[in-house]
Design a protein around this motif. Structure first.
Motif, short mmCIF file in Angstrom:
data_model
loop_
_atom_site.label_atom_id
_atom_site.label_comp_id
_atom_site.label_asym_id
_atom_site.label_seq_id
_atom_site.Cartn_x
_atom_site.Cartn_y
_atom_site.Cartn_z
N GLU A 1 3.59 -1.86 -13.15
CA GLU A 1 3.22 -2.31 -11.62
C GLU A 1 4.01 -2.81 -10.60
N SER B 1 5.70 -1.52 -6.80
CA SER B 1 4.19 -1.96 -6.13
C SER B 1 4.37 -2.21 -4.33
N PHE C 1 1.94 3.24 -2.37
CA PHE C 1 0.20 3.38 -2.47
C PHE C 1 -0.09 5.08 -2.71
N LYS D 1 -3.75 1.19 -5.55
CA LYS D 1 -2.30 1.82 -6.60
C LYS D 1 -3.36 2.38 -7.45
N HIS E 1 -2.45 3.64 -10.43
CA HIS E 1 -3.35 3.51 -11.92
C HIS E 1 -4.33 3.92 -11.62
N LYS E 2 -4.90 3.04 -9.88
CA LYS E 2 -6.17 3.25 -9.49
C LYS E 2 -6.82 4.06 -8.93
N TRP E 3 -5.80 5.58 -9.03
CA TRP E 3 -6.57 6.71 -8.01
C TRP E 3 -7.10 7.48 -9.10
N CYS F 1 3.74 9.73 -7.58
CA CYS F 1 1.94 9.84 -7.21
C CYS F 1 1.58 11.05 -6.39
#
Length: 255
Positions: free
Chosen positions: A47, A51, A54, A69, A71-73, A199
């Protein structure tokens, strides 16, 4: 007993592996990938490393722009959200990188010599400090004419200007909100290329940035513009109407 060597070329290329995927050892023991993560990473804080990166989307329930973030996608994408692009936040600047780009074979910058960009320079350092990609592209599109076309998807400025990403409601970063990156913006992409590609690997249908030549909207003259190589960061001059390059649109974090 000798160790068994597996030819990796015979295995499919995996860009992402689900955390609940199990690896079976030689003795039959099973372990989930997510359980291996702490042992492999040790004290590395993903993270923290990510940082400034996104994933942007316009939330479908109210079309509100979000910077998510990485890891939440996955869970948001499974719920039907569509990514606008990858956001880089660096040095007080915010840049959205499109999930896809122009034809992999490369496209021309323009049909013929044409001048009109907001930034024109023959100095490499000056070019690298150009952050006027949006103004450059607006001026280049305005300068398009029948003998010197720039405003169609067949040419780098036009492709970027016409690019569009929308959610299920038709909201998002639509045509006219994207532009051909300036040399400075393209250098920012190069500096964060590994993280951007990570990403992009999380976004359905996205394509990776390649170690190849990419067009910029920073011009030198009516016939020559700046080109950036993502293999080594070499920013050099090339001919608009004969050389071919890749075009990756960029935008801003906007409504």
């Amino acid at each position: 007993m000798s160790d068994k060597i597996i030819e990796t070329t015979a295995l499919p290329l995996l860009t992402t592996v689900a955390g609940n995927t199990e690896i079976v050892g030689a003795s039959g023991n099973r372990i989930k990938v997510e359980s291996l993560r702490p042992a492999i990473l040790g004290d590395v804080n993903l993270e923290l490393i990510m940082s400034n990166i996104f994933i942007m989307c316009h939330r479908k329930r109210d079309n509100f722009p979000l910077m998510v973030k990485p890891h939440k996608w996955a869970s948001l994408q499974r719920s039907g959200e569509i990514a606008d692009g990858v956001v880089i936040v660096e040095g007080g600047k915010v840049l959205v990188v499109a999930p896809t780009e122009a034809d992999s074979a490369g496209i021309l910058w323009s049909f013929a010599a044409v001048s009109g960009g907001a930034t024109t320079t023959s100095d490499r350092v000056t070019a690298m400090n150009d952050w006027n990609g949006r103004a450059n592209t607006t001026a280049i599109i305005a300068a398009s004419s029948s003998p010197a076309v720039t405003n169609t998807a067949a040419y780098a400025p036009g492709f970027c200007n016409l690019y569009s990403r929308v959610n299920a409601n038709g909201y998002g970063l639509t045509a006219g909100k994207w532009w051909l990156p300036s040399a400075g913006e393209m250098m920012m992409i190069y500096a964060n290329m590994t993280k951007i590609n990570y990403c992009l690997s999380l976004i359905s249908g996205a394509t990776q940035l390649l170690e190849n030549w990419y067009w910029t909207s920073t011009e030198c003259s009516a016939s020559i513009t700046w080109h950036l190589g993502l293999s080594d960061g070499y920013l050099h001059l090339t001919t608009k109407a004969s050389a071919r390059g890749r075009a990756r649109p960029v935008s801003a974090f906007i409504q």
